[in-house]
Design an enzyme around this catalytic site. Sequence first.
Site, mmCIF file in Angstrom:
data_model
loop_
_atom_site.group_PDB
_atom_site.id
_atom_site.type_symbol
_atom_site.label_atom_id
_atom_site.label_comp_id
_atom_site.label_asym_id
_atom_site.label_seq_id
_atom_site.Cartn_x
_atom_site.Cartn_y
_atom_site.Cartn_z
ATOM 1 N N ILE A 180 0.810 -1.223 0.000
ATOM 2 C CA ILE A 180 0.000 0.000 0.000
ATOM 3 C C ILE A 180 0.839 1.266 0.000
ATOM 4 C CG2 ILE A 180 -2.122 -0.943 1.010
ATOM 5 C CD1 ILE A 180 -1.104 -0.030 3.737
ATOM 6 N N THR A 225 11.322 6.165 0.593
ATOM 7 C CA THR A 225 12.757 6.004 0.779
ATOM 8 C C THR A 225 13.057 5.071 1.958
ATOM 9 O OG1 THR A 225 12.589 8.054 2.005
ATOM 10 C CG2 THR A 225 13.500 8.192 -0.196
ATOM 11 N N TYR A 226 12.144 5.018 2.919
ATOM 12 C CA TYR A 226 12.358 4.189 4.109
ATOM 13 C C TYR A 226 12.180 2.707 3.810
ATOM 14 C CZ TYR A 226 7.402 4.254 3.623
ATOM 15 O OH TYR A 226 6.152 4.121 3.093
ATOM 16 N N GLY A 227 11.371 2.365 2.788
ATOM 17 C CA GLY A 227 11.054 0.974 2.515
ATOM 18 C C GLY A 227 9.653 0.820 1.963
ATOM 19 N N VAL A 244 5.348 -0.433 2.584
ATOM 20 C CA VAL A 244 4.266 -0.675 3.537
ATOM 21 C C VAL A 244 3.284 -1.662 2.915
ATOM 22 C CG1 VAL A 244 2.510 0.322 5.018
ATOM 23 C CG2 VAL A 244 4.493 1.681 4.379
ATOM 24 N N ASP A 259 7.434 16.714 10.346
ATOM 25 C CA ASP A 259 7.077 16.379 8.967
ATOM 26 C C ASP A 259 5.567 16.223 8.814
ATOM 27 O OD1 ASP A 259 7.500 15.851 6.296
ATOM 28 O OD2 ASP A 259 7.946 13.724 6.599
#
Lengths: 337, 470
Positions: free
Chosen positions: B24, B28-30, B32, B154
């Site tokens: 979904i 940049t973090y990965g 989901v 953020d």
Amino acid sequence: MEAEDYAAGCCFSLMCQEDGADLLGDGFADEDGGKLLLMYSAGDDNDGEEDEEGYMDHLVSKESSFYSADPSPSMASEDWFQCARRDTVRWILETRGHFGFCHRTAYVAIAYFDRFSLRRCVDRSVMPWAARLLAIACVSLAAKMDECQAPALSEFRADDDYDFSCDSIRRMEVLVLSTLDWRMGAVTPFDYLPCLSSRLRRFNGAGRGGGGGLIAVKAAALIFSAAEVASVLDYRPSTVAAVAVLAATHGVLTREPLESKINSLSPTCLLEKEDVYACYTMMLRDPSSPSKTAKRPASDRSDGDSTYARLDAASFSVAAAMNNNKRVRLELPAVHR
Amino acid sequence: MGDGRGGGSNRPAWLQQYELVGKIGEGTYGLVFLARLKPTHPQAAGRRGSPIAIKKFKQSKEGDGVSPTAIREIMLLREINHENVVKLVNVHINHADMSLYLAFDYAEHDLYEVIRHHREKLNLSINQYTVKSLLWQLLNGLNYLHSNWIIHRDLKPSNILVMGEGEEHGIIKIADFGLARIYQAPLKPLSDNGVVVTIWYRAPELLLGAKHYTSAVDMWAVGCIFAELLTLKPLFQGVEAKATPNPFQLDQLDKIFKVLGHPTVEKWPTLANLPCWQNDQQHIQGHKYENTGLHTIVHLPQKGPAFDLLSRMLEYDPRKRITAAQALEHEYFRMDPLPGRNALVPSQPGEKIVAYPVRPVDTSTDFEGTTSLQPTQPPSGNGPPGGQPVPRQIPRQMQQPMGGMQRMPPGANMGAFGAAPQAGMVGMNPGNIPMQRGAGGQSHPHQLRRKADQGMQMQNPGYPQQKRRF
């Protein structure tokens, strides 16, 4: 006896060469005219002071979750562990100097080590290298939490007795994180120093000058010398900070003046007098004298205790042992229980 | 056991407790994922089939060890416990590759999609009740964070989740703490994180180079989001100058000054101390901006409470900017329509209930992030609230809101879930420590001394006069 003697007598000569810039929040001095303030102010000029006090209240309310009211496991009272711990703390402090970390980072790493040792037994058979691997992981994690730039794991290999693979260090990091339940936030005595120093200035009517910085550097040395002697979980960080600031300012005090000064310095902290005095005594003890046994009575170790996992030789496979006389290459697989 | 595999599959045992629906979000973090708890999951009791969002952190390089962002985010999430903030349900470690997975309760909507639906599909503004309830809950969650000395840093519509149908329908959850910082940590420039953060919600003091974040930066973002809820358009849509590490963002400042007029040292005394104000005099100070007026953009009466609240959030001087606690007490929230717990369903009879679309799910991606040719799962039976069919393509292009910014994993706050031990996960979690909400979440009895007079409430959402609403 002057406080300088204590500061100079402790084993961190590098302390005295520093300006202690990270100690009084000067690193935070900002263009917006604030000081160590993360919360905004609504306009009036007293807000700095008020924020500082509000921040201190927040720290005090938070610190109880990080210091341990539980009795230390027996490991802490054994001489070999005390030795390994002292070596570890010294290594952490040297490493701080090497990388130029803040004082706080080193303290946080020591706190991780002590919290880890409360929950897991590190078997004597894997000493001293397991303690070193643990120390590296603790410093690396503390740097990742608090420093702008954490060193690569390989940087911890340089100039050392051991050669741990990056994978071993990473696995140890994960083991520390999960053992500490990912609660990596910490309240340290260093968080109190800026506020206590400014209280002291107000209280003594002293100018800002260099005095505050010098006191803070001395206090930092005393905090670390206390950390070397006993688990940093034994005393509340606020107690340690208050005691260190007083000891740095006044040197040796007898009990009554100490208590009155503590009360004036730290009216909002609920400091227990016994704790304050015990902490003060410990802090000003000659570090070269033989260590006393741990503050708390030891309880019998129960190996079957489900909350207290063991780390032993079987947990670590020494893959390529003894590359040379000193360097041991270690692989750390997932630790079973 | 220690390699994180088990039971005839390549997947770690803990992963087999989840039934993957699909991907979904990505950033940049990965990645989901949306997943459901299988009945065998130790935490599944009474929650069978509960949707879970699983955020997989990109594997860090071995030489870097565990990612600092992950450590900080998890540490913060472990200490947070509030109805309007995502709650971490579980942390899983895949020992085979040392990757980290965070499990959150799933939230079907977010403000980015809510706003977009109104703008592009309905062509209709969001009703007053919903705007006010969303804003109130956002402030409520933010007030909690700020009281705990946590700055989000953020905030933007895509990081503000809204729960879909169910017990918590229409409740806001502030998400994505990847950049959030707790008081002690040294505050580094946003660019250092290697994360692209949209500049549209960034406070002017940061754009002018202030090195230190205060909670006022979050309030600026809330102001921008408030205006966006009213107009369905980002308030200050600057073009980011990406090449430079310099915080100075001329176009973004230009957009702000065109609406709010030129900041002056009289109104903002510390302005002169900001590095970019001094360094870039020729760019900004030479410019003359006519105050076009915020009120004409947001279509609010200048003397009304809504406009008053908005302009206090968009106050230039961070020290004068309204705080979350003060905003919650603002007159705007005491006037009809009063804010409520379910922001999406107005209690006024006759108000139309909007059926928001469900989150698109890419069902062709597995947990490792590899795309299979054939979808492994049919689209979930998770129909849209209004029963309206929402077309789904498989695989479907993921939405990339805000110039490539990531969507954040949903999360939620269902009490019983967080405290259950992870009996099925021995060996996955080296310490095998059950995730429990402990002292961290409840250890702040004194912190509000100074703010007690501002009507702070830590846990009770305290909707104003909610008895009248429900």
